[in-house]
Design a protein around this motif. Structure first.
Motif, PDB file in Angstrom:
ATOM      1  N   ILE A 347     -26.526   2.575  10.005  1.00  0.00           N
ATOM      2  CA  ILE A 347     -27.089   1.604  10.930  1.00  0.00           C
ATOM      3  C   ILE A 347     -26.136   0.427  11.086  1.00  0.00           C
ATOM      4  O   ILE A 347     -25.352   0.117  10.194  1.00  0.00           O
ATOM      5  CB  ILE A 347     -28.471   1.085  10.459  1.00  0.00           C
ATOM      6  CG1 ILE A 347     -28.365   0.397   9.099  1.00  0.00           C
ATOM      7  CG2 ILE A 347     -29.478   2.198  10.385  1.00  0.00           C
ATOM      8  CD1 ILE A 347     -29.611  -0.361   8.730  1.00  0.00           C
ATOM      9  N   SER A 348     -26.181  -0.187  12.256  1.00  0.00           N
ATOM     10  CA  SER A 348     -25.349  -1.357  12.529  1.00  0.00           C
ATOM     11  C   SER A 348     -26.191  -2.389  13.263  1.00  0.00           C
ATOM     12  O   SER A 348     -26.960  -2.036  14.162  1.00  0.00           O
ATOM     13  CB  SER A 348     -24.169  -0.978  13.441  1.00  0.00           C
ATOM     14  OG  SER A 348     -23.491   0.132  12.935  1.00  0.00           O
ATOM     15  N   PHE A 349     -26.089  -3.624  12.856  1.00  0.00           N
ATOM     16  CA  PHE A 349     -26.705  -4.700  13.639  1.00  0.00           C
ATOM     17  C   PHE A 349     -26.118  -6.034  13.215  1.00  0.00           C
ATOM     18  O   PHE A 349     -25.415  -6.119  12.188  1.00  0.00           O
ATOM     19  CB  PHE A 349     -28.239  -4.701  13.509  1.00  0.00           C
ATOM     20  CG  PHE A 349     -28.751  -4.929  12.117  1.00  0.00           C
ATOM     21  CD1 PHE A 349     -28.921  -6.223  11.635  1.00  0.00           C
ATOM     22  CD2 PHE A 349     -29.087  -3.858  11.296  1.00  0.00           C
ATOM     23  CE1 PHE A 349     -29.412  -6.434  10.356  1.00  0.00           C
ATOM     24  CE2 PHE A 349     -29.570  -4.078  10.013  1.00  0.00           C
ATOM     25  CZ  PHE A 349     -29.727  -5.360   9.544  1.00  0.00           C
ATOM     26  N   GLN A 350     -26.385  -7.042  14.031  1.00  0.00           N
ATOM     27  CA  GLN A 350     -25.910  -8.381  13.711  1.00  0.00           C
ATOM     28  C   GLN A 350     -27.041  -9.360  13.924  1.00  0.00           C
ATOM     29  O   GLN A 350     -27.873  -9.169  14.802  1.00  0.00           O
ATOM     30  CB  GLN A 350     -24.763  -8.770  14.647  1.00  0.00           C
ATOM     31  CG  GLN A 350     -23.552  -7.881  14.489  1.00  0.00           C
ATOM     32  CD  GLN A 350     -22.415  -8.342  15.332  1.00  0.00           C
ATOM     33  OE1 GLN A 350     -22.620  -9.038  16.335  1.00  0.00           O
ATOM     34  NE2 GLN A 350     -21.201  -7.968  14.957  1.00  0.00           N
ATOM     35  N   THR A 369     -34.821  -0.151   1.786  1.00  0.00           N
ATOM     36  CA  THR A 369     -33.505   0.191   1.244  1.00  0.00           C
ATOM     37  C   THR A 369     -32.434  -0.698   1.882  1.00  0.00           C
ATOM     38  O   THR A 369     -31.545  -1.210   1.199  1.00  0.00           O
ATOM     39  CB  THR A 369     -33.203   1.671   1.519  1.00  0.00           C
ATOM     40  OG1 THR A 369     -34.327   2.445   1.099  1.00  0.00           O
ATOM     41  CG2 THR A 369     -31.989   2.127   0.770  1.00  0.00           C
ATOM     42  N   THR A 370     -32.513  -0.887   3.189  1.00  0.00           N
ATOM     43  CA  THR A 370     -31.569  -1.766   3.887  1.00  0.00           C
ATOM     44  C   THR A 370     -31.625  -3.170   3.289  1.00  0.00           C
ATOM     45  O   THR A 370     -30.596  -3.795   3.023  1.00  0.00           O
ATOM     46  CB  THR A 370     -31.929  -1.835   5.387  1.00  0.00           C
ATOM     47  OG1 THR A 370     -32.070  -0.515   5.874  1.00  0.00           O
ATOM     48  CG2 THR A 370     -30.868  -2.575   6.157  1.00  0.00           C
ATOM     49  N   PRO A 379     -26.043  -0.845  -4.288  1.00  0.00           N
ATOM     50  CA  PRO A 379     -24.761  -0.672  -3.613  1.00  0.00           C
ATOM     51  C   PRO A 379     -24.911   0.291  -2.437  1.00  0.00           C
ATOM     52  O   PRO A 379     -25.727   1.211  -2.487  1.00  0.00           O
ATOM     53  CB  PRO A 379     -23.870  -0.062  -4.703  1.00  0.00           C
ATOM     54  CG  PRO A 379     -24.794   0.552  -5.678  1.00  0.00           C
ATOM     55  CD  PRO A 379     -26.106  -0.164  -5.577  1.00  0.00           C
ATOM     56  N   ALA A 380     -24.146   0.040  -1.385  1.00  0.00           N
ATOM     57  CA  ALA A 380     -24.181   0.927  -0.227  1.00  0.00           C
ATOM     58  C   ALA A 380     -23.349   2.159  -0.533  1.00  0.00           C
ATOM     59  O   ALA A 380     -22.375   2.087  -1.278  1.00  0.00           O
ATOM     60  CB  ALA A 380     -23.640   0.210   0.994  1.00  0.00           C
ATOM     61  N   SER A 381     -23.772   3.313   0.049  1.00  0.00           N
ATOM     62  CA  SER A 381     -22.962   4.514  -0.142  1.00  0.00           C
ATOM     63  C   SER A 381     -21.692   4.404   0.685  1.00  0.00           C
ATOM     64  O   SER A 381     -20.612   4.769   0.251  1.00  0.00           O
ATOM     65  CB  SER A 381     -23.744   5.764   0.260  1.00  0.00           C
ATOM     66  OG  SER A 381     -24.890   5.891  -0.531  1.00  0.00           O
ATOM     67  N   SER A 382     -21.850   3.908   1.925  1.00  0.00           N
ATOM     68  CA  SER A 382     -20.665   3.639   2.726  1.00  0.00           C
ATOM     69  C   SER A 382     -21.033   2.641   3.812  1.00  0.00           C
ATOM     70  O   SER A 382     -22.186   2.283   3.993  1.00  0.00           O
ATOM     71  CB  SER A 382     -20.132   4.936   3.334  1.00  0.00           C
ATOM     72  OG  SER A 382     -21.004   5.367   4.356  1.00  0.00           O
ATOM     73  N   GLY A 383     -20.037   2.199   4.540  1.00  0.00           N
ATOM     74  CA  GLY A 383     -20.277   1.203   5.576  1.00  0.00           C
ATOM     75  C   GLY A 383     -20.022  -0.186   5.036  1.00  0.00           C
ATOM     76  O   GLY A 383     -19.736  -0.366   3.847  1.00  0.00           O
ATOM     77  N   SER A 384     -20.116  -1.184   5.902  1.00  0.00           N
ATOM     78  CA  SER A 384     -19.850  -2.541   5.424  1.00  0.00           C
ATOM     79  C   SER A 384     -21.027  -3.441   5.743  1.00  0.00           C
ATOM     80  O   SER A 384     -21.768  -3.205   6.697  1.00  0.00           O
ATOM     81  CB  SER A 384     -18.580  -3.087   6.091  1.00  0.00           C
ATOM     82  OG  SER A 384     -18.897  -3.544   7.387  1.00  0.00           O
ATOM     83  N   LEU A 385     -21.210  -4.433   4.914  1.00  0.00           N
ATOM     84  CA  LEU A 385     -22.247  -5.410   5.212  1.00  0.00           C
ATOM     85  C   LEU A 385     -21.778  -6.775   4.762  1.00  0.00           C
ATOM     86  O   LEU A 385     -21.077  -6.921   3.764  1.00  0.00           O
ATOM     87  CB  LEU A 385     -23.560  -5.036   4.523  1.00  0.00           C
ATOM     88  CG  LEU A 385     -23.561  -4.780   3.029  1.00  0.00           C
ATOM     89  CD1 LEU A 385     -24.190  -5.940   2.295  1.00  0.00           C
ATOM     90  CD2 LEU A 385     -24.339  -3.516   2.748  1.00  0.00           C
ATOM     91  N   ARG A 386     -22.129  -7.759   5.551  1.00  0.00           N
ATOM     92  CA  ARG A 386     -21.726  -9.129   5.256  1.00  0.00           C
ATOM     93  C   ARG A 386     -22.932 -10.039   5.454  1.00  0.00           C
ATOM     94  O   ARG A 386     -23.568 -10.004   6.508  1.00  0.00           O
ATOM     95  CB  ARG A 386     -20.629  -9.570   6.227  1.00  0.00           C
ATOM     96  CG  ARG A 386     -19.275  -8.967   5.947  1.00  0.00           C
ATOM     97  CD  ARG A 386     -18.546  -9.856   4.933  1.00  0.00           C
ATOM     98  NE  ARG A 386     -17.281  -9.279   4.523  1.00  0.00           N
ATOM     99  CZ  ARG A 386     -17.169  -8.337   3.573  1.00  0.00           C
ATOM    100  NH1 ARG A 386     -18.243  -7.870   2.975  1.00  0.00           N
ATOM    101  NH2 ARG A 386     -15.992  -7.889   3.226  1.00  0.00           N
ATOM    102  N   ARG A 535     -32.483   5.631  10.693  1.00  0.00           N
ATOM    103  CA  ARG A 535     -31.660   5.256  11.852  1.00  0.00           C
ATOM    104  C   ARG A 535     -32.357   4.200  12.683  1.00  0.00           C
ATOM    105  O   ARG A 535     -33.573   4.063  12.630  1.00  0.00           O
ATOM    106  CB  ARG A 535     -31.421   6.478  12.747  1.00  0.00           C
ATOM    107  CG  ARG A 535     -30.534   7.512  12.143  1.00  0.00           C
ATOM    108  CD  ARG A 535     -30.594   8.769  12.974  1.00  0.00           C
ATOM    109  NE  ARG A 535     -29.620   9.733  12.505  1.00  0.00           N
ATOM    110  CZ  ARG A 535     -28.327   9.681  12.809  1.00  0.00           C
ATOM    111  NH1 ARG A 535     -27.866   8.726  13.592  1.00  0.00           N
ATOM    112  NH2 ARG A 535     -27.495  10.590  12.330  1.00  0.00           N
ATOM    113  N   ILE A 536     -31.582   3.489  13.466  1.00  0.00           N
ATOM    114  CA  ILE A 536     -32.168   2.525  14.386  1.00  0.00           C
ATOM    115  C   ILE A 536     -32.404   3.229  15.719  1.00  0.00           C
ATOM    116  O   ILE A 536     -31.483   3.779  16.317  1.00  0.00           O
ATOM    117  CB  ILE A 536     -31.242   1.313  14.575  1.00  0.00           C
ATOM    118  CG1 ILE A 536     -31.216   0.500  13.274  1.00  0.00           C
ATOM    119  CG2 ILE A 536     -31.726   0.454  15.734  1.00  0.00           C
ATOM    120  CD1 ILE A 536     -30.356  -0.729  13.329  1.00  0.00           C
ATOM    121  N   LEU A 537     -33.674   3.237  16.164  1.00  0.00           N
ATOM    122  CA  LEU A 537     -34.003   3.917  17.425  1.00  0.00           C
ATOM    123  C   LEU A 537     -33.773   2.997  18.601  1.00  0.00           C
ATOM    124  O   LEU A 537     -33.374   3.418  19.673  1.00  0.00           O
ATOM    125  CB  LEU A 537     -35.470   4.361  17.417  1.00  0.00           C
ATOM    126  CG  LEU A 537     -35.882   5.333  16.315  1.00  0.00           C
ATOM    127  CD1 LEU A 537     -37.348   5.679  16.457  1.00  0.00           C
ATOM    128  CD2 LEU A 537     -35.031   6.597  16.380  1.00  0.00           C
TER     129      LEU A 537
END
Lengths: 577, 377, 369
Positions: A347-350, A369-370, A379-386, A535-537
């Motif tokens: 998932i991606s968002f800002q 979980t998010t 810890p995330a399995s993959s991807g980035s978060l800030r 997922r984000i719908l």
């Protein structure tokens, strides 16, 4: 025609630790209808249910179910009624089929009838495909339906459901109501259901409204809404956020609520459009009268009992919103798996500063979980978060003082008093001496906890626990607030206060990330992301999301309609591929 | 009427099946019932022994001679001692202080001369008295060596040793005086007390905490059936653990089983009931896993270990303490297993203990039953 | 930083002690247990029940019998008339031993032959049997010496002179009571630490703690200190009772004893927190506590000497912190030891504490559940 009473209480009194939880309650419930038991937290709903089921003994007064005394004759009452407790009473380490069989055995369902009954129940609840799955692995909605199936395994004459829809997503709630309606219509069952969702009250033939151990009203739901005619309005103001309009009005009217593209107002007396223009901020507003709802009457009635103050939240840091437009929270292709199960699947968002961003989704959609990943708990399995430019999992621990976190369980120390909890969390963020004292006084005052200051937090009602949890999360004036289902199980009055505070915080520049099950709450968010299966719908402003569900039959869909529509579309797509 | 009884049987079967399903799904119960006795019994069975062997002893002869060598050689020859010579008394005393050795055998400079005098010569034995039991054993072993040496010496000179009263000892039931023979059966009793209690200490509290009790209570099921369901399930599990322990004792540790296996099984069952009952009582009274856990930690292991007669003789305790031991379930079972293993079917031991176990089981079950009414309060 | 830590410690204390039920659980049972166990844990036999079977019935044999009856350790419960009575009595554990004086006892003695005195003893508890036989042998020795002196017989050429250092009367309770101090301290630290993290995990407050600026090490410290402080206080109380009530001599250096106590608490708190942070549920925490506590006590050398264990098991005991603490307690109490002698016991506990605490610290954040 005199109808027979299926449940009858006379002057019930019940005290716990010196507190009168039920204070002279008398009522009669007709057979063959759905009766709703409605009231804020601590009104005594659950106690009443338990008394009816013969699980508690009243201090005085009597309660008769199906013509038998629930207290003296509890075994035979229990043999005729079905009762689903708040947590559904399922064995999480047993499978669906095993749970069902256990309750069939316990209820003495004869062997020959079983196969048919199981099939019927599984079909009705839509669990037929999951009979082998452990109950603990089911989503909240499925658990609730399984709990209901277990209660119904031997068709009872009277069905008691204690807050069956708490923490359950809208799709599942809708399905549950379909099932209950069918039971009443086809089998003539009588149902008593307690709920904190007021829209559900309108689905009942009769409601009992409780407050602080007393019955305020009993009758058809429109008995509450009808007197409100002429007092309910829809308001829109150009160039102004609805939230801000609402905030300005709070305190001047009985109720102001953001709803879709307008603010819904309830006035104290019959009013006119012209009279309303005199209210602050409404000089140039578009105002039109709307039909009253049950909720309006409910709020009006409770407002008379306990006044809602206008929140102050005066000393929030005045952050300059315009000055930086950089996103405060940035998530990109975030993934998290548990074994082979993908809880969050890219998932991606800002989220911008001062924005209220909502995450909506059914149980198990991956919201929590998010959250846990964003807060650095997982810890995330993959991807980035800030978060504020940092990954909290690896950043210095002081970076965490920029966030506030409130989890769905209201994680407070139950054996500590209100003051002790507040002091602890203030000190945890390094406040001391005068600063801590000031924040403590502020918190007790702002959240109206002065009277409870020395009470153990475990002894408080859910609504108060939620206030305290929020106060704890705000002690250090964080700039980012994470709220994980903060209103689950909390009554409408408390929810309104809660949202007032959130709006005020956002206005002062605090960024808020929130998950919720309540679709009407989604309206308060600046932007929403709807999640399903990790997922984000859809991600957009509330109005835009609702627009996606617009059809000819339903030109003005509610957020709930939109949500259900999106989730169903997603399921269909998955099925077709 | 028949119908109702049939219903009760169906409900009970369902509850037992439910417990078994839960046991199967949560490996920690199986770990408690089988892994724990295995692990603990093997570890302790090999590890725990009161038979001192190779006790480190320092020998000091101030002026070595044939006579001193003769005496010291007989000490060195005994498997009870790991003897070594120390040059000076000072050195030996240092070793005694630092714990390197348990005892010093000291022969003075005039040892050889004194032997030939009329009133004899002293042999000095200094033991570290901190561990009084080992010290006493050491004294006993040295005494044995000394007596043998005297006898051999007299014989070699054609004299007969003059011992007015000669002690002839016969140890019944355990003629080799192996402490393992009584420690292992005792350990079975201690371990099974822990397991029986642990299995049930949390189960009732868990049903309350998870809210499933509320759902059970509104079905026609009675409290007796709920309790019976738990007892039957955990009893079966506990019996499995018990058979495993008895098997280990007999085949791995070679403890003789002189009494009847079936009598042992019957007594074990009764004992398990009492232990499970204790767990259920804790669980029911606490209604909260944290407190139940704490009570289980405090209330089970140390009392069973110290007050059961497992190693410490109950008859030698003050009467107040003896009175307290009557409430320790393990006490009766330790007595039964030690007798059944080493002495055989001695009814005069078994019957009173069985009666006491039955009383305790009834007491615990009674408290549990009394305190778990079909109400939420 | 300090403020945060203090708040954390305060919270842990409140969580432990606020509820009167938990307060009771923490304070009362250890005291009662010390008193009860202090009296129970001894190998010294009192009032050994025995039966006399005297076939001789002369003045000489009665003299020997009088020696038994006069000894406080023996208590005659039966006087037998026939040999057939022996078996049922011993079987039923009504007596521990039978003293059997044969028909020719006095005749043998008077004619200068060795007279046999038969003792039949119940060996079901072999340790008790051995101790009782020791007592019997003491009585016979004394009798022999007296007899030899009275009848002008020559003494044996060498006689044994026994002395016991540190515990001249060989009172075994002096050995066990310091041991009980160690065991009870262990139980209390387990009580305070083993379930705490699991409980916070079950209640969700642990997450809340992790999102505050607390470092795992601070949380660890916050969780460890209450166990540590309660352990020190309780240890002190128990030490006082051991010396003032049970009159166990305390000869050695108190600083050394407290250093030992502190390091022991460090290691056992570490073990408790490691168990606690490994456990996801309280049930698992409880199981873990037992799996640590039971072997730690039984293999500590409390009741059975470590030297008697096979080599492999002796190696296992090296990771048992109680093992070292018991040595320290006994050496300081009875032998008057100071730091110099105890160094070898101190550093292993420090090492165990360090390893367990760092593991727990790592698990706080990295344990998935």
């Amino acid at each position: 025609m005199e109808t027979l009473a299926i449940l009858q209480a006379a002057d019930l009194v019940k005290t716990f630790a010196g507190r009168r939880v039920l204070d002279g309650v008398s009522f009669t419930i007709r057979p063959g209808v759905i009766t709703g038991l409605i009231g804020p937290d601590g009104a005594g709903k659950t106690t009443l249910m338990r008394l009816a089921a013969g699980l508690l003994v009243a201090d005085s007064g009597s309660i008769h179910a199906l013509g038998r005394d629930s207290t003296l004759d509890s075994l035979s009452v229990q043999a005729l009624m079905g009762y689903m407790p708040q947590r559904f009473g399922l064995y999480e380490d047993l499978s669906v089929q095993e749970n069902l069989q256990l309750y069939a055995d316990l209820q003495g369902v004869p062997e020959p009838e079983r196969a048919g009954r199981y099939q019927e129940l599984m079909h009705m609840t839509g669990l037929a495909a999951f009979t082998g799955r452990l109950a603990g692995r089911l989503s909240g909605g499925m658990k609730q339906k399984l709990g209901l199936a277990c209660t119904l395994v031997r068709a009872p004459e009277l069905l008691l459901l204690d807050e069956p829809t708490v923490g359950v997503d809208p799709v599942s709630r809708r399905e549950l109501w379909v099932i209950i309606n069918r039971l009443v219509q086809e089998q003539g069952m009588s149902v008593l259901i307690s709920t904190a969702y007021l829209d559900e009250a309108e689905r009942c033939q009769e409601v009992i409204l409780m407050h602080e151990g007393k019955i305020l009203m009993q009758g058809a739901p429109d008995r509450l809404s009808a007197p409100m005619t002429g007092r309910t309005w829809a308001v829109t103001v150009l160039d102004k956020k609805l939230r801000d309009v609402q905030a300005e009005l709070t305190g001047h009217v009985v109720d102001a609520l953001v709803q879709g593209d307008h603010v819904r107002l309830v006035t104290a007396k019959n009013s006119t459009v012209e009279a309303l223009r005199a209210l602050p901020g409404l000089e140039s507003a578009q105002i039109k009268a709307v039909a009253p709802r049950f909720e309006d009457g409910f709020i009006d009635m409770l407002r008379a009992k306990s006044s809602l103050r206008r929140t102050r939240l005066t000393d929030m840091p005045a952050l300059n919103v315009a000055a930086d437009s950089l996103p405060v929270i940035q998530v990109e292709q975030l993934k998290r798996s548990f074994g082979s199960f993908r809880a969050v699947d890219g998932i991606s968002f800002q989220v911008k500063r001062g924005e209220i961003f909502g995450l909506l989704g059914a149980n198990g959609a991956g919201k929590s979980t998010t959250f846990r990943m964003l807060c650095g708990l997982l810890p995330a399995s993959s991807g980035s978060l800030r978060v504020a430019g940092l990954d909290l999992r690896v950043a210095a621990s002081t970076a965490r003082s920029r966030i506030g976190y409130m989890s769905q369980k209201f994680s407070l120390y139950g054996s500590l008093s209100v003051t002790q909890n507040l002091e602890f969390f203030a000190s945890a963020y390094g406040l001391s001496g005068q600063a801590r004292k000031r924040r403590l006084i502020w918190a007790l005052d702002e959240f109206e906890l002065e009277k409870q200051a020395d009470q153990l937090s475990s002894d408080m009602s859910l609504g108060y626990k939620q206030r305290l949890a929020m106060a704890c999360a705000l002690m250090h004036q964080p700039e980012i607030l994470f709220l994980d289902e903060p209103t689950s199980g909390v009554d409408p009055l408390a929810r309104r206060e809660f949202w007032q505070r959130i709006s005020a915080l956002a206005r002062s520049g605090v960024t808020v990330l929130i998950t919720t099950h309540f679709m009407e709450e989604a309206e308060y968010c600046d932007r929403l992301a709807i999640m399903a299966a990790g997922r984000i719908l859809a991600m957009d402003e509330p109005a835009a999301i609702k627009a996606r569900a617009q059809t000819l039959e339903n030109p003005e869909p509610s957020m709930e309609d939109a949500f259900i529509c999106l989730v169903q579309q997603a399921t269909q797509m998955k099925d077709s591929t | 009427m028949n119908n109702i009884r049939g219903g009760a049987r169906m409900r009970l079967t369902a509850l037992v099946r439910k417990e078994f399903l839960q046991i199967r799904r949560d490996p920690s119960s199986i770990a408690i019932a089988f892994l724990m006795p295995f692990f603990l019994l093997v570890l302790f069975g090999f590890g725990v022994s009161l038979d001192a062997d190779h006790l480190p002893v320092a020998l000091v002869a101030e002026s070595p001679s044939l006579d001193t060598a003769d005496f010291l050689a007989s000490l060195e020859g005994s498997h009870y001692f790991a003897a070594h010579y120390a040059r000076t008394m000072h050195e030996a005393e240092q070793d005694l202080r630092s714990g390197k050795i348990n005892a010093i055998v000291h022969l003075r400079a005039n040892f050889a001369a004194g032997l030939r005098q009329n009133d004899g010569t002293p042999i000095q034995l200094i033991v570290n008295g901190v561990d009084a039991n080992t010290a006493r054993l050491t004294q006993g072993y040295v005494q044995g060596v000394w007596a043998n040496w005297l006898a051999r010496r007299a014989q070699s000179r054609g004299q007969e040793l003059q011992m007015p009263v000669q002690l002839v000892q016969r140890v019944w039931y355990n003629s080799e005086v192996k402490s393992r023979n009584f420690l292992v059966p005792g350990l079975v009793a201690i371990i099974m007390t822990l397991i029986g209690t642990l299995l049930t200490a949390l189960v009732m509290a868990r049903e309350w905490e998870r809210g499933t009790m509320e759902a059970l209570l509104v079905t026609p099921v009675t409290m007796t059936e709920i309790l019976l369901g738990k007892i039957i399930a955990y009893f079966t599990l506990g019996t499995g653990g018990m058979l495993l322990s008895v098997g280990l004792a007999v085949w791995l540790f070679d403890v003789p089983l002189r009494g009847s296996f079936w009598l042992l099984l019957a007594c074990s069952s009764l004992f398990l009931l009492a232990a499970l009952g204790m767990g259920l009582t804790i669980s029911t009274l606490a209604r909260n896993q944290f407190v139940a856990g704490q009570v289980a930690i405090i209330g089970t292991f140390l009392p069973a270990f110290l007050l059961s007669g497992f190693i410490f003789d109950i008859d030698s305790m003050p009467s107040v303490v003896q009175f307290i031991t009557h409430f320790i379930v393990a006490r009766y079972f330790v007595s039964i297993v030690q007798t059944l293993f080493m002495a055989g079917n001695v009814w005069s031991v078994v019957l009173p203990n069985v009666l006491a176990l039955a009383l305790l089981a009834a007491l615990f079950m009674g408290i549990t039953w009394k305190k778990s009414r079909k109400r939420l309060e | 930083m300090l403020i945060r830590l203090l708040a954390l410690i305060r919270k842990e204390f409140l969580a432990l002690l606020k509820d009167p039920k938990s307060r009771m659980v923490l304070i009362v049972p250890p005291l009662i247990q010390l008193l009860v166990f202090g009296y129970a844990a001894t190998f010294d036999l009192k009032q050994i029940p025995y039966a006399l079977y005297n076939e001789d019935n002369s003045a000489i044999s009665r003299e020997l019998v009088a020696a038994f009856d006069g000894a406080p350790a023996f208590h005659r419960v039966r006087t037998l008339q026939a040999e057939s009575e022996i078996t049922p009595l011993l079987d039923s554990r009504k007596i521990l031993l039978v003293v059997h004086i044969g028909q020719h006892f006095s005749a043998d003695l008077l004619s200068g032959r060795s007279a046999p005195l038969q003792v039949i003893i119940d060996g079901r508890n072999s340790n008790t049997a051995m101790i009782a036989l020791n007592y019997v042998s003491d009585i016979v020795q004394t009798y022999n010496t007296k007899w030899s002196a009275a009848h002008g017989l020559s003494a044996p050429p060498a006689r044994l002179e026994s002395r016991a250092w540190f515990n001249p009367n060989l009172e075994s309770s002096w050995f066990f009571i310091p041991g009980i101090v160690g065991m009870l301290t262990l139980v209390t630290t387990m009580l305070v630490t083993a379930l705490t993290v699991a409980r916070e995990r079950e209640q969700g407050t642990f997450d809340q703690l992790l999102v505050t600026p607390f470092q795992p090490a601070e949380i660890l410290l916050g969780k460890a200190l209450p166990g540590f402080i309660i352990g020190i206080l309780q240890g002190t109380l128990i030490l006082l009772i051991a010396t003032l009530w049970f009159h166990v001599p305390l000869l050695g250096s108190l600083p050394a004893l407290y250093t030992g106590l502190a390091l022991f608490l460090l290691s056992s708190v570490g073990a408790g927190l490691l168990i606690s942070s490994l456990a996801v549920t309280q049930q698992q925490g409880l199981l873990g506590a037992f799996l640590f506590m039971v072997p730690a006590v039984i293999l500590s050398g409390f009741s059975t000497p470590i030297a008697n264990m096979p080599q492999l098991v002796q190696t296992i005991t090296l990771i048992d912190p109680l093992r070292y603490f018991l040595v320290i307690l006994r050496k300081v109490f009875l032998e008057g030891a100071g730091f110099d002698v105890l160094l070898n016991q101190l550093w292993p506990m420090a090492l165990i504490g360090l390893v367990t605490l760092s593991l727990a610290n790592w698990l706080f954040r990295n344990r998935m559940y």
